[in-house]
Write an enzyme that holds these catalytic residues in place. Structure first.
Site, short mmCIF file in Angstrom:
data_model
loop_
_atom_site.label_atom_id
_atom_site.label_comp_id
_atom_site.label_asym_id
_atom_site.label_seq_id
_atom_site.Cartn_x
_atom_site.Cartn_y
_atom_site.Cartn_z
N LYS A 1 1.20 -1.39 -0.55
CA LYS A 1 0.13 -0.31 0.13
C LYS A 1 0.74 0.81 0.14
O LYS A 1 0.63 2.15 -0.67
CB LYS A 1 -1.30 -0.08 0.91
N VAL B 1 0.29 -8.90 6.58
CA VAL B 1 -0.46 -9.95 7.03
C VAL B 1 0.92 -11.19 6.59
O VAL B 1 1.21 -11.81 7.35
CB VAL B 1 -1.15 -10.25 7.24
#
Lengths: 310, 310, 310, 310
Positions: free
Chosen positions: D70, D264
């Site tokens: 991101k 993650v």
């Protein structure tokens, strides 16, 4: 060519901002004593870890500390309870308005951080610690006097009375948390303490001095007093960076790039880690409730001094 | 073969339910005076528009009216303010728990309906109407006495005091709405009135009698007194049907098929339009806070009498 | 003086309402096929449990069934899954807008009731039951044909295609619930079925006939067919009463006093327990999305017929 | 006594943390390809603005970049849209879980910041900009290759496929925003691009190199390329500081005191303004979803290097 001195830069930034924007924003008007403040006031004060000071404008005029007091009660509460404080209040940004009650219901009476109103009320309850409101208020005031090295700091009783008379939302928050057993003291005592702490009057000069220990890992660099542990100082700075400006904390982090805490009285305290503390005051607020001209002055000052941490 | 009489059916249903379920559910224990109630109590009273009565068990024993009082303060407020009341409180199901504050924030201090706590507090404020709490409490009590045709109905002061001492959530709701200018009276006065109205003691017999006007479009069928307009009676019944049982209003509509209002004291008032009023009392509550055995009794009685409107 | 006949009352109410209000409200315009509908249409049809019928205006003209279809898929799903359906969807009013996703997150993907969109999508998934969308759509259509005793009921493909092309919120709801494992079928299959069921075209006459079984405890009074158990019929009626009109269900309960379900096509199906079924159609919607003139007609008809259950 | 070199400190911190905590935390298991990762892996890489590098452990092993991507799509979108991006996504902390949809409904489809999933999807839509998913994915991959100065960076197709197959919540978010007209591209195209960008495989060494431009105000200090404007670099850093670690962003700001972004997959990218970029990888996550051992290593490294900005 010699570098501009701190004094020259503060004067230049102060003048530039004051000339162009003095009076911008909207003065808080929810209580008469705040609404009466002259919107054209503008003060700026810097004090470095070496004791150098520089000021501009109305840096010598007292204004209403309002939410900036939350920095100092958090300091007191952390020293008193240590890490146990964090079972009663979080330390993450809230993503909600400063007086929202929605998050409180979802998270069973534990406020997101010490700078939203609910969190500050819990912190005040921790400072109250079974004492009378008078004793707690005196303690907070005296702490601020000691940190600011100035005995004239005083509560504005008219403001405190008005805050209490109109503070229904704060009564709602306090009772709500009391219903979740997250207040120990009586609601009235906690809120009286809270309203008085928000009604302290302080000048930019005093405020910068009072916050200076946060620039030197909790140690007052001018008198060598240990105010909080390095860890707690870092924690307070981190919370100021991520939560210090209500719904515009991310924006302040970008614009100024420093830990800071604003109040609806128009003041902002900003910490330059390892360097200095800065206080600014201009009563007009932007739409999220932070001093409009004050933020601008800090942005320009931080840029000129290359103080942004980013 | 002759049809069973009302008395026979009430006796049969009462006995069947009491024998099989007496004592089921969990008595409210948030205040001592409620926690002390004998969980095995069970009372049932029916009164028809023709004046026929039928009772079973402890129908003559007073219990704490709690939220059922909201039906009667709504009656008073509607008569006083008329349709203007609906600018201050909605009349739609809430989909939230009875004491949720979340909806209030989203809808700017206007509660969803008069039966969630926030809505009932607004209604009480409308009944208070600038009077002292003592005057308003006396008015509510006297209204209930007049409707029940019984002068022994009285406030349980111990319950009222306990409600006030532990009612932090209600203080939160009231202050929250006060902050939105949706309370006219002082928070303390409104809540004292509210806590006292909830602490009225009433028997099943009296409660059924007091609610009978709702079965006959606002006209007391036994003495011909007009209590509310037909329109207001219909409105109250509709709100009882859609909002009368907290988060289980839909379930009650299905099980019993009649307008009803429950209280944490274990009572339920139910209206059989054009026929009768029914009151039941059994202190044990189900998990959403409605009388467990009381609901069951109403379900069976409505089935036997073919009273469900669906 | 003889009582007016049903036909006379339907004609009188229809004429009165149509004359005074024809064209009021705002036609749904989120898809072209709905936006094109003539706002001046107005139809009203009543059918009693004895088979008596009465109509007014455009009762013979097909319109888009939209959310009224949820009554019939709920009927199908209840018969298929029985009480197990309630582990996947609640049966309480929601207090939120028909397409809100907030409640879904708080309650882990279980919608509040079968009439908000999320709930209706779960119900459609239960009807789909592993079949192709074509098979499920045909099943729903054929059920409606059988209930309405009319083989001309058909899906409007243009509407179904438009619904799918603009139904982002429904895709969001379906995927959200799929993420909580509360959809068994593929999202696309479930939604195609859903969009087609909403695009069925039906007349007032057919719709009243199709709903008549709900007035007689699940038994079609004209042909003796058992459609659902009495318990399920009561359940569906109770849900219609408490949840049938989005955010204005309480208002409809008051105004009309009968179980009903509206659709953005401008139709409303209303059940008069033990007496009749009524369908009305007028495309203009009020601000909460229910037929404005249709609701008014039902209010007047219910008043004239003394049908309100309250 | 000579100061320890960067290499010595990195080695010492790496060894200390790896010895004591290797394997701690819980590997993400929502898709098989992530669940299979060896929990004992631990890599650490630092690169300074002067080009000095230091590594420990598995710094050469590729892992799944996940949400760290991101940062790079935000970089691309900011350069493409400039300040206009902020009309479509906010830049304030969210106070909600990374995949919450509640805030989206309240704020009409505008996500709080570019690092919660909804915000990242909007950013990806801005990067997609009318192209095919293949073109956009290649663009993102090539950008990362160029920044990391390494052509072996590649998408893990198995991961991308699994993300798409289980990403119902992301489909919900995307459709929800599409319903508010805050996505321009087709939902499927945007999400395919998003799932692929999250499935890029990268090593600590490459990741630190790729992020280095953020340590020098948007200018790659090693090759002099201007990647983003100084203002955009500061903005990205501020967002990483206030929003980079989901619900533990405040905690990371305290513990490490630097802008960072976690994924993650167990990786974290951290920027040391004006000094260096650091990447760490350890697959076990703590309860809020950030690499447990990775965070610890960064905390110790920042302390030893006196890198915390607070």
């Amino acid at each position: 060519m010699p570098t501009d001195s701190l004094a020259e830069i503060v004067a230049a930034v102060g003048k530039e901002v004051a000339d162009a924007h003095r009076g911008a924003g909207k003065v808080a008007d929810y209580i008469p004593a705040l609404a009466r403040v002259d919107p054209n006031r503008f003060g700026l004060a810097v004090i470095t870890c070496e004791g150098e000071t520089a000021e501009f404008g109305d840096a010598w005029l007292p204004f209403s500390i309002q939410s900036i007091s939350k920095v100092f009660t958090l300091t007191l509460a952390l020293e008193r309870l240590g890490e146990a404080l964090w079972t009663r209040v979080g330390r993450e940004p809230s993503g909600s308005r400063f007086n929202s009650i929605v998050q409180l219901e979802a998270e069973k009476g534990v406020p997101r951080n010490p700078f939203i109103n609910a969190g500050a009320i819990v912190v005040t309850d921790a400072v109250l610690a079974g004492r009378t409101p008078e004793a707690a208020i005196a303690d907070i005031r005296d702490t601020l006097r000691r940190l600011a090295d100035n005995d004239t700091i005083e509560v504005d009783k008219e403001v405190a009375t008005s805050e209490a008379a109109t503070g229904f939302r704060n009564y709602a928050l306090a009772n709500f948390m009391r219903g979740f057993d997250n207040l120990n003291g009586p609601v009235e005592d906690v809120l009286q303490t809270y309203f008085h702490q928000c009604s302290l009057r302080i000048t930019c000069r005093q405020l910068a001095r009072a916050g200076l220990f946060l620039a030197r890992e909790g140690l007052d660099p001018l008198n060598g007093n240990r105010i909080v542990s390095p860890e707690h100082a870092r924690r307070i700075n981190a919370i100021m960076m991520t939560c210090g400006h209500y719904d515009a904390s991310g924006e302040f982090a970008f614009q100024v790039g420093l830990p800071g805490k604003s109040g609806v009285g128009g003041g902002i305290l900003t910490i330059v880690p390892d360097r200095a503390a800065v206080a600014v005051w201009s009563p007009g607020l932007n739409e999220v409730g932070n001093s409009q001209v004050g933020t601008l002055a800090l942005e320009k000052l931080a840029a000129r001094m290359k103080w942004s941490v980013f």
